[in-house]
Design a protein around this motif. Structure first.
Motif, PDB file in Angstrom:
ATOM      1  N   GLU A  76      11.345   8.472   3.402  1.00 17.31           N
ATOM      2  CA  GLU A  76      11.071   7.630   2.240  1.00 17.31           C
ATOM      3  C   GLU A  76      10.162   6.478   2.643  1.00 17.31           C
ATOM      4  O   GLU A  76      10.539   5.608   3.426  1.00 17.31           O
ATOM      5  CB  GLU A  76      12.380   7.087   1.664  1.00 17.31           C
ATOM      6  N   ILE A  77       8.951   6.492   2.118  1.00 18.98           N
ATOM      7  CA  ILE A  77       7.968   5.442   2.413  1.00 18.98           C
ATOM      8  C   ILE A  77       7.312   5.008   1.102  1.00 18.98           C
ATOM      9  O   ILE A  77       7.386   5.700   0.084  1.00 18.98           O
ATOM     10  CB  ILE A  77       6.879   5.935   3.397  1.00 18.98           C
ATOM     11  N   ASP A  78       6.666   3.858   1.148  1.00 26.20           N
ATOM     12  CA  ASP A  78       6.011   3.330  -0.052  1.00 26.20           C
ATOM     13  C   ASP A  78       4.583   3.845  -0.202  1.00 26.20           C
ATOM     14  O   ASP A  78       4.104   4.015  -1.321  1.00 26.20           O
ATOM     15  CB  ASP A  78       6.026   1.808  -0.032  1.00 26.20           C
ATOM     16  N   PHE A  79       3.913   4.063   0.902  1.00 26.79           N
ATOM     17  CA  PHE A  79       2.597   4.725   0.843  1.00 26.79           C
ATOM     18  C   PHE A  79       2.295   5.331   2.202  1.00 26.79           C
ATOM     19  O   PHE A  79       2.896   4.979   3.232  1.00 26.79           O
ATOM     20  CB  PHE A  79       1.476   3.772   0.402  1.00 26.79           C
ATOM     21  N   ALA A  80       1.372   6.289   2.184  1.00 27.57           N
ATOM     22  CA  ALA A  80       0.868   6.906   3.417  1.00 27.57           C
ATOM     23  C   ALA A  80      -0.636   6.694   3.444  1.00 27.57           C
ATOM     24  O   ALA A  80      -1.295   6.674   2.401  1.00 27.57           O
ATOM     25  CB  ALA A  80       1.199   8.391   3.452  1.00 27.57           C
ATOM     26  N   MET A  81      -1.185   6.524   4.630  1.00 27.55           N
ATOM     27  CA  MET A  81      -2.621   6.296   4.768  1.00 27.55           C
ATOM     28  C   MET A  81      -3.157   7.095   5.942  1.00 27.55           C
ATOM     29  O   MET A  81      -2.422   7.431   6.873  1.00 27.55           O
ATOM     30  CB  MET A  81      -2.917   4.805   4.969  1.00 27.55           C
ATOM     31  N   GLY A  82      -4.437   7.432   5.863  1.00 25.27           N
ATOM     32  CA  GLY A  82      -5.059   8.217   6.921  1.00 25.27           C
ATOM     33  C   GLY A  82      -6.425   7.684   7.274  1.00 25.27           C
ATOM     34  O   GLY A  82      -6.842   6.606   6.832  1.00 25.27           O
ATOM     35  N   PHE A  84       6.995   2.742  -6.096  1.00 25.60           N
ATOM     36  CA  PHE A  84       6.679   1.515  -5.363  1.00 25.60           C
ATOM     37  C   PHE A  84       5.775   0.610  -6.195  1.00 25.60           C
ATOM     38  O   PHE A  84       6.021  -0.594  -6.335  1.00 25.60           O
ATOM     39  CB  PHE A  84       6.028   1.874  -4.025  1.00 25.60           C
ATOM     40  N   LEU A  85       4.716   1.165  -6.755  1.00 28.55           N
ATOM     41  CA  LEU A  85       3.803   0.368  -7.564  1.00 28.55           C
ATOM     42  C   LEU A  85       4.499  -0.211  -8.785  1.00 28.55           C
ATOM     43  O   LEU A  85       4.292  -1.380  -9.138  1.00 28.55           O
ATOM     44  CB  LEU A  85       2.594   1.216  -7.986  1.00 28.55           C
ATOM     45  N   ILE A 137       3.873  -4.807   7.278  1.00 26.96           N
ATOM     46  CA  ILE A 137       2.600  -5.201   7.873  1.00 26.96           C
ATOM     47  C   ILE A 137       2.788  -6.093   9.090  1.00 26.96           C
ATOM     48  O   ILE A 137       1.937  -6.111   9.997  1.00 26.96           O
ATOM     49  CB  ILE A 137       1.727  -5.924   6.817  1.00 26.96           C
ATOM     50  N   ALA A 138       3.896  -6.816   9.186  1.00 26.74           N
ATOM     51  CA  ALA A 138       4.103  -7.698  10.331  1.00 26.74           C
ATOM     52  C   ALA A 138       4.153  -6.924  11.646  1.00 26.74           C
ATOM     53  O   ALA A 138       3.905  -7.491  12.709  1.00 26.74           O
ATOM     54  CB  ALA A 138       5.395  -8.505  10.153  1.00 26.74           C
ATOM     55  N   ALA A 139       4.443  -5.623  11.572  1.00 24.85           N
ATOM     56  CA  ALA A 139       4.488  -4.801  12.783  1.00 24.85           C
ATOM     57  C   ALA A 139       3.091  -4.587  13.372  1.00 24.85           C
ATOM     58  O   ALA A 139       2.965  -4.322  14.570  1.00 24.85           O
ATOM     59  CB  ALA A 139       5.140  -3.449  12.474  1.00 24.85           C
ATOM     60  N   ASP A 140       2.042  -4.708  12.555  1.00 23.67           N
ATOM     61  CA  ASP A 140       0.669  -4.588  13.046  1.00 23.67           C
ATOM     62  C   ASP A 140      -0.274  -5.262  12.055  1.00 23.67           C
ATOM     63  O   ASP A 140      -0.901  -4.606  11.223  1.00 23.67           O
ATOM     64  CB  ASP A 140       0.272  -3.124  13.235  1.00 23.67           C
ATOM     65  N   PRO A 141      -0.409  -6.587  12.135  1.00 22.19           N
ATOM     66  CA  PRO A 141      -1.248  -7.312  11.170  1.00 22.19           C
ATOM     67  C   PRO A 141      -2.731  -6.964  11.247  1.00 22.19           C
ATOM     68  O   PRO A 141      -3.501  -7.338  10.355  1.00 22.19           O
ATOM     69  CB  PRO A 141      -1.010  -8.786  11.527  1.00 22.19           C
ATOM     70  N   ALA A 158      -0.161  -4.653  -1.236  1.00 20.71           N
ATOM     71  CA  ALA A 158       0.568  -3.422  -0.897  1.00 20.71           C
ATOM     72  C   ALA A 158       1.146  -3.495   0.515  1.00 20.71           C
ATOM     73  O   ALA A 158       2.303  -3.127   0.753  1.00 20.71           O
ATOM     74  CB  ALA A 158      -0.355  -2.215  -1.043  1.00 20.71           C
ATOM     75  N   TYR A 159       0.344  -3.968   1.464  1.00 23.06           N
ATOM     76  CA  TYR A 159       0.826  -4.095   2.841  1.00 23.06           C
ATOM     77  C   TYR A 159       2.041  -5.014   2.918  1.00 23.06           C
ATOM     78  O   TYR A 159       3.007  -4.733   3.639  1.00 23.06           O
ATOM     79  CB  TYR A 159      -0.280  -4.656   3.738  1.00 23.06           C
ATOM     80  N   CYS A 160       1.993  -6.137   2.213  1.00 22.46           N
ATOM     81  CA  CYS A 160       3.065  -7.124   2.323  1.00 22.46           C
ATOM     82  C   CYS A 160       4.322  -6.721   1.551  1.00 22.46           C
ATOM     83  O   CYS A 160       5.438  -7.052   1.960  1.00 22.46           O
ATOM     84  CB  CYS A 160       2.569  -8.482   1.831  1.00 22.46           C
ATOM     85  N   LEU A 161       4.142  -6.015   0.442  1.00 19.35           N
ATOM     86  CA  LEU A 161       5.291  -5.642  -0.381  1.00 19.35           C
ATOM     87  C   LEU A 161       5.985  -4.367   0.113  1.00 19.35           C
ATOM     88  O   LEU A 161       7.160  -4.154  -0.179  1.00 19.35           O
ATOM     89  CB  LEU A 161       4.847  -5.449  -1.835  1.00 19.35           C
ATOM     90  N   ALA A 162       5.265  -3.550   0.854  1.00 18.63           N
ATOM     91  CA  ALA A 162       5.843  -2.286   1.320  1.00 18.63           C
ATOM     92  C   ALA A 162       6.902  -2.548   2.391  1.00 18.63           C
ATOM     93  O   ALA A 162       6.697  -3.335   3.316  1.00 18.63           O
ATOM     94  CB  ALA A 162       4.751  -1.381   1.880  1.00 18.63           C
ATOM     95  N   GLU A 163       8.017  -1.870   2.245  1.00 15.16           N
ATOM     96  CA  GLU A 163       9.061  -1.951   3.269  1.00 15.16           C
ATOM     97  C   GLU A 163       8.760  -1.000   4.424  1.00 15.16           C
ATOM     98  O   GLU A 163       9.139  -1.263   5.564  1.00 15.16           O
ATOM     99  CB  GLU A 163      10.413  -1.613   2.649  1.00 15.16           C
ATOM    100  N   ARG A 164       8.082   0.106   4.110  1.00 14.62           N
ATOM    101  CA  ARG A 164       7.779   1.095   5.156  1.00 14.62           C
ATOM    102  C   ARG A 164       6.567   1.911   4.700  1.00 14.62           C
ATOM    103  O   ARG A 164       6.466   2.285   3.536  1.00 14.62           O
ATOM    104  CB  ARG A 164       8.981   2.003   5.386  1.00 14.62           C
ATOM    105  N   PHE A 165       5.660   2.180   5.630  1.00 16.38           N
ATOM    106  CA  PHE A 165       4.521   3.052   5.325  1.00 16.38           C
ATOM    107  C   PHE A 165       4.138   3.819   6.582  1.00 16.38           C
ATOM    108  O   PHE A 165       4.446   3.402   7.704  1.00 16.38           O
ATOM    109  CB  PHE A 165       3.338   2.271   4.753  1.00 16.38           C
ATOM    110  N   THR A 166       3.485   4.945   6.367  1.00 14.67           N
ATOM    111  CA  THR A 166       3.133   5.842   7.465  1.00 14.67           C
ATOM    112  C   THR A 166       1.620   5.957   7.594  1.00 14.67           C
ATOM    113  O   THR A 166       0.900   6.037   6.592  1.00 14.67           O
ATOM    114  CB  THR A 166       3.734   7.241   7.244  1.00 14.67           C
TER     115      THR A 166
END
Length: 564
Positions: free
Chosen positions: A117-123, A173-174, A152-156, A196-204
């Motif tokens: 379960e993630i809020d968004f995925a990016m490539g 999520f949106l 996002i705090a994990a990799d600003p 999106a980066y700041c509001l997401a709890e988790r993204f891949t």
């Protein structure tokens, strides 16, 4: 009548007056390996043939829906938001009409969502130069490996990857955060992505390419993207406005700790885009530019400045001090290790950029070049500045150049200096020796004739651009540096016929149209080689056609009357 199945993904293709490229974008979605999707063409009230083309596309595929806005919004946000209201899928993607999706994009991003379960995925985003076909990965260090981050705090550093189109969002999520594209502003992706980066709890993040971004760096002003309209002062104003909106969001949402990272991104990316153009700007433009950017520069974190290379800090400080004529000189060396024309030394022995010791403490800190050790570093890495002060047409394809070399750290011995002009359009380098004579301490000048027709080209010809370098020789050691041209002189073109086993060419000597403004030579094959060596971006993007061009070049080489 049966109800159509709910699609897994909705891909919105936004378009405005782009009837020619719209079919290519839509076809890239239709050929996705994941088939259960819908395509919404969201037309920002086009006035060309786009409505007819869009309706024709919708008639060919039941997965396509056409939405036309009642009036033009002037941006990307409104057509995306209106399409989002119609979207039926739980996952959403966005595509611009001048770009494409690789065939596995939807499948790869959807798989990331289904794994956890993630809020968004990016490539990864592949940039494609439309003039050369050259491909590169946008921000490759950020998408090099597959990883899932808890915010996002994990990799600003990800603030640098601010594209909304490289991501697949969970609709929930949106909606949960009422996150929509901000309307009525430019650079909307930057604000939307920061939110999106700041509001997401988790993204891949996945390393596979999910977006093809076609870049036209030399498009005319009418066709240039907003990012390529940096000559407009309204563009500067828009970019700063969206930065202030991002800052306010970070403060209001409890993410103020990320300000330094976001400020660094602005300085390193957004401001840096303008900095490379500053040598080409008129005094009045620079005055207004300083008026626009200086109030905002004063709000940024000191730590963000400290992360920058010294050359970029120099340009920023000269803007803040309104030393605008010197800004042009400093900006021409960005990223290339070009020395200033002059250095100054303070009472404490510190070395500063330019001919005067800065007055304020802040300016002294930013313009301090002592750490570069310009007077003691090994000669091959020493910094000089080579400028063309005069250029004239010579016989044939040759040009006569007057070259002035600045040696602000006084590395060269007193007296005439040995120099060479280097040019390598083929496998064999052309080296033209000349002398630099002293003008005053730290300044030398010489004349040299450059004949590009004397360069040894491949038998099959050469199509491309080269920038001559200046090589200094001192005590058996060499040093290479850029050759800066006058920023405006008429292009000099000559036709070189077939000779010495080399194909006929047209050679143009001109100032570089962007960047530091180097002297630029451009070879264009004529006759048979023109069809072999002048492939389009479409050709270069396909391996089979690249191989065909290579085969044609080989045939030409075998058939050429080279006497071999």
């Amino acid at each position: 009548m049966s109800t159509p199945p709910v699609p897994d993904v909705t891909v919105t293709v936004i378009v405005h007056n782009d009837a020619e490229r719209l079919p290519r974008a839509v076809e890239s979605v239709r050929r996705q390996t994941h088939r259960n999707l819908e395509i919404v063409i969201s037309d920002d009230h086009s006035t060309d043939d786009t409505p007819r083309v869009a309706r024709a596309l919708a008639a060919t595929d039941g997965r396509i829906r056409y939405l036309r806005l009642p009036e033009n919004s002037g941006g990307c946000s409104a057509p995306r938001n209106r399409a989002l209201e119609l979207a039926r899928a739980p996952y959403l993607m966005f595509l611009d009409s001048d770009d494409e999706l690789p065939e596995e994009s939807v499948a790869a991003l959807l798989a990331a969502h289904r794994e956890r379960e993630i809020d968004f995925a990016m490539g990864a985003v592949r940039r494609v130069r439309v003039d050369t076909g050259r491909r590169s990965t946008w921000m490759p260090h950020l998408v090099r490996e597959r990883r899932t981050l808890d915010g996002i705090a994990a990799d600003p550093r990800l603030f640098f990857e601010h594209l909304s189109t490289s991501k697949m969002y969970a609709r929930a999520f949106l909606d949960r955060h009422r996150l929509r594209f901000p309307e009525g502003i430019h650079y909307e992706d930057q604000l939307f992505s920061a939110q999106a980066y700041c509001l997401a709890e988790r993204f891949t993040i996945i390393p596979e390419p999910v977006y093809l971004w076609y870049v036209a760096p030399y498009a005319g002003s009418g066709a240039a993207s907003i990012s390529n309209q940096r000559h407009l002062l309204t563009n500067v104003r828009d970019r700063i406005h969206v930065q202030r909106l991002i800052d306010a969001f970070l403060d209001d949402s409890g993410h103020r700790a990320l300000r330094e990272d976001k400020d660094h991104k602005f300085l390193k990316h957004d401001f840096r885009m303008y900095a490379g153009d500053l040598p080409y700007r008129e005094e009045e433009w620079l005055e207004t530019f300083a008026d626009l950017v200086n109030p905002y520069l004063g709000t940024l974190s000191p730590g963000a400045y400290a992360r920058l290379p010294r050359a970029e800090r120099v340009v920023l400080q000269l803007i803040r001090d309104r030393r605008l004529s010197e800004v042009r000189w400093a900006a021409r060396g960005l990223g290339h290790g070009v020395a200033p024309r002059e250095l100054s030394t303070g009472a404490d022995g510190r070395v500063y950029w330019g001919g005067q010791v800065p007055g304020s403490t802040g300016a002294r800190r930013e313009l301090d070049l002592t750490e570069l050790e310009l007077d003691t570093r090994p000669f091959p890495g020493a910094q000089f500045r080579h400028e063309i002060t005069e250029i004239a047409r010579g016989p044939g394809a040759s040009v006569d150049l007057t070259v002035r070399t600045y040696d602000p750290a006084l590395r060269l011995p007193v007296g005439p200096q040995r120099a060479s002009l280097l040019l390598s359009p083929g496998r064999r380098r052309l080296s033209v020796p000349f002398r630099l004579l002293p003008v005053r301490p730290g300044v030398f000048e010489g004349r040299v004739r450059l004949d590009p027709a004397a360069a040894r080209l491949p038998l099959s010809g050469f199509a491309g651009v080269r920038h001559p370098m200046v090589r200094l020789t001192c005590r058996g050691q060499g040093n290479r540096g850029l050759l800066l041209a006058p920023l405006a002189f008429p292009a000099l073109t000559a036709h070189v016929p077939y000779r010495s086993g080399a194909a006929p060419h047209r050679i143009t000597v001109e100032p570089e149209g962007h960047g530091p403004g180097r002297l630029q030579l451009r070879w264009e094959p004529t006759g048979l080689t023109a069809t072999v060596l002048r492939p389009t971006a479409h050709h270069l993007a396909h391996p089979r056609l690249r191989r065909a061009a290579h085969l044609a070049a080989t045939i030409f080489r075998l058939l050429s009357p080279s006497g071999v």
